[in-house]
Design a protein around this motif. Structure first.
Motif, short mmCIF file in Angstrom:
data_model
loop_
_atom_site.label_atom_id
_atom_site.label_comp_id
_atom_site.label_asym_id
_atom_site.label_seq_id
_atom_site.Cartn_x
_atom_site.Cartn_y
_atom_site.Cartn_z
N PHE B 90 0.83 -1.19 0.00
CA PHE B 90 0.00 0.00 0.00
C PHE B 90 0.87 1.25 0.00
O PHE B 90 2.08 1.18 0.19
CB PHE B 90 -0.96 0.00 1.21
CG PHE B 90 -0.27 0.11 2.54
CD1 PHE B 90 0.21 -1.02 3.19
CD2 PHE B 90 -0.10 1.35 3.16
CE1 PHE B 90 0.85 -0.93 4.41
CE2 PHE B 90 0.54 1.44 4.39
CZ PHE B 90 1.02 0.31 5.02
N ARG B 91 0.21 2.39 -0.24
CA ARG B 91 0.90 3.68 -0.19
C ARG B 91 0.20 4.57 0.81
O ARG B 91 -1.02 4.46 0.99
CB ARG B 91 0.90 4.35 -1.57
CG ARG B 91 1.54 3.50 -2.66
CD ARG B 91 1.76 4.27 -3.92
NE ARG B 91 0.53 4.83 -4.46
CZ ARG B 91 0.50 5.70 -5.47
NH1 ARG B 91 1.61 6.13 -6.00
NH2 ARG B 91 -0.65 6.15 -5.93
N ARG B 115 -3.77 15.04 8.15
CA ARG B 115 -4.50 13.95 7.50
C ARG B 115 -3.54 12.84 7.09
O ARG B 115 -2.43 13.10 6.61
CB ARG B 115 -5.22 14.46 6.25
CG ARG B 115 -6.13 13.42 5.59
CD ARG B 115 -6.79 13.95 4.34
NE ARG B 115 -5.89 13.87 3.19
CZ ARG B 115 -6.24 14.23 1.96
NH1 ARG B 115 -7.42 14.74 1.74
NH2 ARG B 115 -5.38 14.13 0.97
N VAL B 116 -3.98 11.61 7.28
CA VAL B 116 -3.24 10.46 6.74
C VAL B 116 -4.16 9.75 5.76
O VAL B 116 -5.34 9.54 6.06
CB VAL B 116 -2.74 9.52 7.87
CG1 VAL B 116 -3.87 8.97 8.70
CG2 VAL B 116 -1.92 8.38 7.28
N ALA B 117 -3.66 9.45 4.60
CA ALA B 117 -4.46 8.79 3.56
C ALA B 117 -3.73 7.55 3.06
O ALA B 117 -2.52 7.59 2.86
CB ALA B 117 -4.72 9.76 2.40
N LEU B 118 -4.49 6.47 2.87
CA LEU B 118 -3.91 5.21 2.39
C LEU B 118 -4.59 4.80 1.10
O LEU B 118 -5.79 4.98 0.93
CB LEU B 118 -4.15 4.10 3.41
CG LEU B 118 -3.23 3.93 4.58
CD1 LEU B 118 -3.49 5.00 5.61
CD2 LEU B 118 -3.42 2.56 5.21
N GLU B 119 -3.80 4.21 0.23
CA GLU B 119 -4.33 3.61 -0.99
C GLU B 119 -3.91 2.15 -1.01
O GLU B 119 -2.72 1.83 -0.98
CB GLU B 119 -3.76 4.33 -2.22
CG GLU B 119 -4.24 3.75 -3.55
CD GLU B 119 -3.46 4.34 -4.70
OE1 GLU B 119 -3.90 5.36 -5.26
OE2 GLU B 119 -2.39 3.78 -5.04
N ILE B 120 -4.91 1.26 -1.03
CA ILE B 120 -4.65 -0.18 -0.94
C ILE B 120 -5.18 -0.85 -2.20
O ILE B 120 -6.39 -0.80 -2.47
CB ILE B 120 -5.33 -0.77 0.30
CG1 ILE B 120 -4.85 -0.04 1.56
CG2 ILE B 120 -5.06 -2.26 0.41
CD1 ILE B 120 -5.67 -0.33 2.79
N PRO B 121 -4.32 -1.48 -3.00
CA PRO B 121 -4.83 -2.15 -4.21
C PRO B 121 -5.72 -3.33 -3.84
O PRO B 121 -5.46 -4.02 -2.86
CB PRO B 121 -3.55 -2.61 -4.92
CG PRO B 121 -2.50 -2.65 -3.87
CD PRO B 121 -2.87 -1.64 -2.85
N LEU B 122 -6.76 -3.56 -4.64
CA LEU B 122 -7.65 -4.69 -4.39
C LEU B 122 -7.24 -5.90 -5.22
O LEU B 122 -7.87 -6.96 -5.13
CB LEU B 122 -9.10 -4.30 -4.68
CG LEU B 122 -9.64 -3.23 -3.74
CD1 LEU B 122 -11.08 -2.87 -4.10
CD2 LEU B 122 -9.58 -3.71 -2.29
N PHE B 134 -8.87 0.54 -2.82
CA PHE B 134 -9.55 1.09 -1.66
C PHE B 134 -8.73 2.27 -1.14
O PHE B 134 -7.51 2.18 -1.01
CB PHE B 134 -9.68 0.02 -0.57
CG PHE B 134 -10.30 0.52 0.70
CD1 PHE B 134 -9.56 0.59 1.87
CD2 PHE B 134 -11.63 0.90 0.73
CE1 PHE B 134 -10.13 1.05 3.04
CE2 PHE B 134 -12.21 1.37 1.90
CZ PHE B 134 -11.46 1.44 3.06
N ARG B 135 -9.41 3.37 -0.89
CA ARG B 135 -8.74 4.55 -0.36
C ARG B 135 -9.44 4.96 0.92
O ARG B 135 -10.68 4.94 0.99
CB ARG B 135 -8.82 5.71 -1.37
CG ARG B 135 -8.13 6.99 -0.91
CD ARG B 135 -8.49 8.14 -1.82
NE ARG B 135 -7.82 9.38 -1.48
CZ ARG B 135 -8.16 10.18 -0.47
NH1 ARG B 135 -9.15 9.86 0.32
NH2 ARG B 135 -7.49 11.29 -0.24
N VAL B 136 -8.66 5.28 1.93
CA VAL B 136 -9.27 5.76 3.18
C VAL B 136 -8.39 6.86 3.74
O VAL B 136 -7.16 6.81 3.65
CB VAL B 136 -9.45 4.61 4.19
CG1 VAL B 136 -8.11 4.01 4.59
CG2 VAL B 136 -10.22 5.07 5.42
N ILE B 159 -14.04 3.72 -2.65
CA ILE B 159 -13.56 2.75 -3.65
C ILE B 159 -13.18 3.53 -4.89
O ILE B 159 -13.93 4.42 -5.33
CB ILE B 159 -14.65 1.73 -4.00
CG1 ILE B 159 -14.97 0.86 -2.79
CG2 ILE B 159 -14.23 0.86 -5.18
CD1 ILE B 159 -13.87 -0.09 -2.41
N GLY B 160 -12.03 3.23 -5.45
CA GLY B 160 -11.58 3.94 -6.64
C GLY B 160 -11.33 2.99 -7.79
O GLY B 160 -11.10 1.79 -7.59
#
Lengths: 190, 200
Positions: B90-91, B115-122, B134-136, B159-160
């Motif tokens: 993830f990033r 703010r902390v933001a994560l991008e997790i590939p599905l 998935f982004r949160v 969801i992106g």
């Protein structure tokens, strides 16, 4: 409502623009199901008894298709890559750069400082070429194997740094340097 | 809460970000009256941020936002600093920012934000073209207005879909509880649709 109309107009304008994607090299990796994996690759993995959290990935690019097994064995992260028919290409193992011998580190630092004013190691992997690879030798007798090291660094030059992936020989010589270009993070920054 | 985010590179290190966002209220429920299901336009935001990438992982930015709400104009100055981190699966981006909002006849409002933001590939270990992710994000905002300090928290899961690395569409929710200190806490829930593109 005016702003909604503006948004719709912008969408229309941008949707009719030329393709925004980059041309040239492309690659895509995704989880692969076990029934997609060639038999030779699955048989090779029998050399690792009970590999923890084994996950198979498939990678497609302009260069073709490969399969990769990622798992933890003897407490170390491993990555084993196979070609499209299951022939072994290479094995990579994560390791602690600080545990490398002084001879390697002296040679590696000397070669790096010819290119950078400073550097910091981010992560490191041992790289074993797949040809005639002896699995047992990877843990017991690495000196006889053609071990290379894949090391990610922050390379500093004139007070700025970039990320690089370096392939180094067992004597610390630099075999290849490739700048790491990070994927777009705009969606996370704004 | 639809929005469009357009980013363009001015040079190797300088980027310009343009954003248009609007909010519409479909449901309002407060303790003083009956729940209201009427559609109501809330506000529009138009912002521009100029940023400088001083390293592969960090970026400084400053900009201006114009808000239209209740037939009034609000002017906001923005300053931000982001740090990106890339992990195996993830990033993550940390963002520290501050903004100052001014409007005629209203007290100035000052905010600091993290703010902390994560991008997790599905699928797989990174987000590739034509893949979902998935982004949160989780954000904490401290505000000062009329000598009163208050706190707002935001949680934004979505969801992106990545058409390409430079063309993404995200949809999700934006949950914002605020007014923890001086007034009765309000809970705002927005449905978000964001289109993010980069023109190089």
């Amino acid at each position: 409502m005016k702003s909604l109309k503006l948004i719709l107009v912008i969408i229309l304008i941008l949707a009719t623009q030329p393709d925004l994607s980059s041309q040239g090299k492309w690659e895509r990796e995704y989880r692969a199901k076990i029934n997609e994996i060639p038999e030779p690759a699955k048989r090779f993995m029998d050399a690792f008894p009970e590999p923890g959290r084994l996950r198979w990935y498939s990678e497609e690019s302009n260069d073709g298709k490969t399969f990769e097994a990622k798992f933890i064995f003897k407490g170390i992260k491993h990555s084993v890559e196979f070609d499209s028919v299951g022939n072994l290409l290479d094995v990579e193992m994560a390791f602690d750069f600080d545990l490398l011998g002084q001879d390697f580190r002296r040679g590696f630092e000397k070669n790096l400082l010819e290119r950078f004013t400073g550097y910091k190691v981010i992560k490191a992997q041992k790289h074993f070429n797949g040809e005639n690879l002896n699995i047992a030798g990877m843990y017991d007798n690495q000196a006889e194997l053609n071990v290379q090291y894949e090391i990610v660094i922050r390379g500093y030059h004139r007070k700025k740094y970039k990320l690089f992936e370096i392939m180094a020989g067992s004597d610390g010589s630099i075999l290849a340097i490739e700048e790491i270009i990070l994927k777009n993070t705009d969606s996370l920054e704004y | 809460m639809p929005g469009i985010n357009v980013n363009t590179s001015l040079s190797k290190a300088w980027d310009l970000n343009l954003r248009v966002e609007s909010r519409q209220i479909y449901f309002r429920d407060n303790s003083e009256s009956e729940p209201d299901y009427d559609f109501e336009f809330n506000l529009s935001d138009y912002s521009v941020i100029l940023s400088y990438r001083n390293s592969p992982l960090t970026r400084f930015g400053g900009g201006y936002l114009l808000r239209l709400r209740d037939n009034k104009l609000y002017h906001r100055l923005i300053q931000q600093f982001t740090v990106a981190r890339v992990y195996n699966n993830f990033r993550m981006v940390h963002r520290i920012s501050a903004d100052e909002t001014l409007s005629e006849g209203e007290p100035a409002r000052y905010r600091t934000r993290y703010r902390v933001a994560l991008e997790i590939p599905l699928n797989g270990q990174s987000v590739d073209d034509k893949e979902f992710y998935f982004r949160v994000s989780n954000e904490y905002l401290g505000s000062l207005e009329n000598k009163e300090f208050d706190l707002e928290v935001r949680l934004t899961p979505s969801i992106g879909y990545s058409f390409t690395e430079f063309n993404k569409l995200e949809t999700g929710i934006d949950y914002r509880p605020d007014s923890f200190i001086h007034r009765e806490t309000r809970h705002n829930l927005w449905v978000t649709v964001n289109w993010l593109i980069k023109i190089r």
